[in-house]
Design a protein around this motif. Sequence first.
Motif, mmCIF file in Angstrom:
data_model
loop_
_atom_site.group_PDB
_atom_site.id
_atom_site.type_symbol
_atom_site.label_atom_id
_atom_site.label_comp_id
_atom_site.label_asym_id
_atom_site.label_seq_id
_atom_site.Cartn_x
_atom_site.Cartn_y
_atom_site.Cartn_z
ATOM 1 N N VAL A 1 56.644 30.254 45.748
ATOM 2 C CA VAL A 1 55.594 29.361 45.609
ATOM 3 C C VAL A 1 55.925 28.647 44.317
ATOM 4 O O VAL A 1 55.634 27.286 44.247
ATOM 5 C CB VAL A 1 54.272 30.139 45.368
ATOM 6 C CG1 VAL A 1 53.108 29.092 44.813
ATOM 7 C CG2 VAL A 1 53.771 30.758 46.522
ATOM 8 N N ALA B 1 49.445 24.728 53.388
ATOM 9 C CA ALA B 1 49.562 26.043 53.190
ATOM 10 C C ALA B 1 49.033 27.028 54.372
ATOM 11 O O ALA B 1 47.979 26.570 54.879
ATOM 12 C CB ALA B 1 48.935 26.784 51.850
ATOM 13 N N SER C 1 46.278 32.315 50.118
ATOM 14 C CA SER C 1 46.829 30.929 50.710
ATOM 15 C C SER C 1 46.185 29.848 49.836
ATOM 16 O O SER C 1 46.920 28.816 49.478
ATOM 17 C CB SER C 1 46.749 30.828 52.114
ATOM 18 O OG SER C 1 47.237 31.766 52.738
ATOM 19 N N ALA D 1 47.957 29.434 46.308
ATOM 20 C CA ALA D 1 49.050 28.874 46.452
ATOM 21 C C ALA D 1 49.021 27.546 46.670
ATOM 22 O O ALA D 1 49.732 26.548 46.064
ATOM 23 C CB ALA D 1 49.825 29.465 47.843
ATOM 24 N N LEU D 2 47.983 27.021 47.451
ATOM 25 C CA LEU D 2 47.700 25.480 47.473
ATOM 26 C C LEU D 2 47.626 24.952 46.136
ATOM 27 O O LEU D 2 48.198 23.726 45.984
ATOM 28 C CB LEU D 2 46.606 25.354 48.505
ATOM 29 C CG LEU D 2 46.235 23.859 48.932
ATOM 30 C CD1 LEU D 2 47.610 23.092 49.527
ATOM 31 C CD2 LEU D 2 45.252 23.774 50.039
ATOM 32 N N LEU E 1 44.675 23.610 54.117
ATOM 33 C CA LEU E 1 44.912 24.942 54.351
ATOM 34 C C LEU E 1 44.663 25.541 55.846
ATOM 35 O O LEU E 1 43.743 24.762 56.548
ATOM 36 C CB LEU E 1 43.772 25.719 53.534
ATOM 37 C CG LEU E 1 43.513 27.255 53.945
ATOM 38 C CD1 LEU E 1 44.642 28.173 53.425
ATOM 39 C CD2 LEU E 1 42.191 27.869 53.317
ATOM 40 N N TYR F 1 52.810 34.226 55.141
ATOM 41 C CA TYR F 1 52.383 33.249 54.098
ATOM 42 C C TYR F 1 53.399 32.188 54.061
ATOM 43 O O TYR F 1 54.668 32.361 53.957
ATOM 44 C CB TYR F 1 51.983 33.915 52.740
ATOM 45 C CG TYR F 1 50.833 34.702 52.764
ATOM 46 C CD1 TYR F 1 49.557 34.216 52.451
ATOM 47 C CD2 TYR F 1 51.097 36.273 52.669
ATOM 48 C CE1 TYR F 1 48.580 35.326 52.581
ATOM 49 C CE2 TYR F 1 50.064 36.946 52.432
ATOM 50 C CZ TYR F 1 48.770 36.684 52.627
ATOM 51 O OH TYR F 1 47.731 37.618 52.333
ATOM 52 N N LYS F 2 52.866 30.676 53.901
ATOM 53 C CA LYS F 2 53.903 29.938 53.551
ATOM 54 C C LYS F 2 53.386 28.753 53.007
ATOM 55 O O LYS F 2 52.023 28.371 53.382
ATOM 56 C CB LYS F 2 54.789 29.606 54.823
ATOM 57 C CG LYS F 2 56.022 28.744 54.420
ATOM 58 C CD LYS F 2 57.278 28.565 55.823
ATOM 59 C CE LYS F 2 58.183 27.757 55.389
ATOM 60 N NZ LYS F 2 59.105 27.658 56.623
ATOM 61 N N ILE F 3 54.046 27.949 52.087
ATOM 62 C CA ILE F 3 53.533 26.769 51.781
ATOM 63 C C ILE F 3 54.651 25.675 51.842
ATOM 64 O O ILE F 3 55.777 25.952 51.520
ATOM 65 C CB ILE F 3 52.829 26.592 50.572
ATOM 66 C CG1 ILE F 3 52.196 25.271 50.211
ATOM 67 C CG2 ILE F 3 53.843 26.973 49.402
ATOM 68 C CD1 ILE F 3 51.186 25.142 48.996
ATOM 69 N N GLN G 1 58.587 26.721 51.327
ATOM 70 C CA GLN G 1 58.704 27.967 50.623
ATOM 71 C C GLN G 1 59.786 28.829 51.353
ATOM 72 O O GLN G 1 59.693 28.987 52.610
ATOM 73 C CB GLN G 1 57.504 28.919 50.440
ATOM 74 C CG GLN G 1 57.308 30.074 50.119
ATOM 75 C CD GLN G 1 55.928 30.519 49.888
ATOM 76 O OE1 GLN G 1 54.985 30.101 50.180
ATOM 77 N NE2 GLN G 1 56.082 32.213 49.781
#
Length: 355
Positions: free
Chosen positions: A178, A194, A214, A217-218, A252, A265-267, A278
């Motif tokens: 992140v 995200a 999430s 992270a955003l 999101l 999870y990913k952004i 990510q």
Amino acid sequence: MPFCLMVARHFQFMSALIMAVLAMLSPRLVMADNLRIGIIGLDSSHCEQFTLRLNDPANPSHIPGARVVAAYAGGSPDLPESADRVAGFTATLKDKYGVQILSSITEVCAAVDAIMILSVDGRPHLEQVREVLLCQKPFFLDKPVAASLKEAVEIYKLAEAAKVPMFSASSMRWYPGVIEVATAEDTPALTAIAYGPAPILPHHPDLFFYGIHSVEALFTVMGTGCQEVVRTTSENASVVTGVWNGNRLGTLHAIHGLPMGSPNYKITRFGVKGVVEQKNQGDYTPMLREIIKFFQTGQPPVTPQQTLEIYAFMEAAQQSKRQEGKPVSLREVLRKAGAPEAWLPPVPSVDPSKS
């Protein structure tokens, strides 16, 4: 006595005197090697994961300078995610890591220098914080801050009034993957997407309990300055789009069907120079380092304004869902929750060419 030796001894004396004065003026700040940590709430995997990193020098992720020495089990009988785990984590901390299990929050506070409130349920956090504030010791408050934005605001107001340092955050804020996305360019992200698990549990707004990861992270990538959100919801997922200052968009994708603990999870960041995704995850270690540093210095790495804007985003998404997807202002939900003016996002600026 040689002059240089006299100077050295005088310097040592003055240094010791200054440290003693600082210790009297700042009783909350404790030398790293002596830091005793207390845990409130043994119903989350965080209590075990944090303790093994602090109490086990042989662990590859060991963080020196602090040790968990006391804990209060707590737990919520009406929440299976809490009630089903208390006994196991309590036994692990007591038998494996030598943590003293005490019968009240007051007893834990008296035995330690700093506190981590790790109760998995956000509902008891306000009352737990009230008790912790009486001991005037710094504390970390695990996610979710509370089970409503109003109670989250109240917690921060109480801590500020008591002049007790605190902070709350998701560990994802410090995930290396992140951080790489957030720092990919010097200019703010134009937009970001995200996604991650967000199982819905009773007693909490939809995103508070697990969607917070999430969302944090955003915000780590987009920064503060979100003005309003719009939410589209189905049985399996929600899409929440926030408008940031500068007409930047952060989105999101909250996947309600994924279980807690899912690693999905990913952004992705879209910037002036290109797209950055990510590539790797992380664990609790970087955040725990920040927690220990905070206990040593009294300086939180995340401000109340930053954290409450994240919770306002999630509360605004909840209200947008109730209003069938209408835009909801973060300033308004924070104001209605009792946040001071200084904690509200800035009033959106108006472009004269569009007025």
